[in-house]
Design a protein around this motif. Sequence first.
Motif: not given
Length: 146
Positions: A81-96, A121-122, A139-146
């Motif tokens: 479940f993603q609760f901040d930001g937007q992104g996709t999570l997938q297993y290897y090359d499977a569909l997100p 941030s995500q 839990s995973f958290e990533f800061n946005s980087s430009n």
Amino acid sequence: MTAFFNRFRIGLLPMYVLLTILISFVTSCSKDELEIQNDFPFEVKVMPIPKEIVNDNTVEIRLEIQPTGNYSNTQYYLRYFQFDGQGTLQYYDALPYLPNDLYPLQAKQFRLYYTSKSTVSQSFDVWISDNFGNEKQLSFEFNSSN
């Protein structure tokens, strides 16, 4: 001939006693006393990952399920479940993955790939569970980087 049969019956007496003791022991044990453990709690090891991510970039997340015992019929599942930001999570090359859907895992060692679709941030949680009700939250958290 009678003496032979008397000795034969006397020789069988200890075997009858032993057989009676064995039968009473086996029948006195209930199924509750003879439990076979097939429910093993587990830990999840996560290799280090970057703290920052650029929009449209992908981060590899390496995970390993480490059960406390080994039962061949244990099945593991993943949901996120993603609760901040937007992104996709997938297993290897499977569909997100879709958020909050349950997906079976094929192996105890695997890689997930998170792709940022956001300039902020995500944060997201990954839940790994087994078919016995054991569950771990990551839990995973990533800061946005430009």
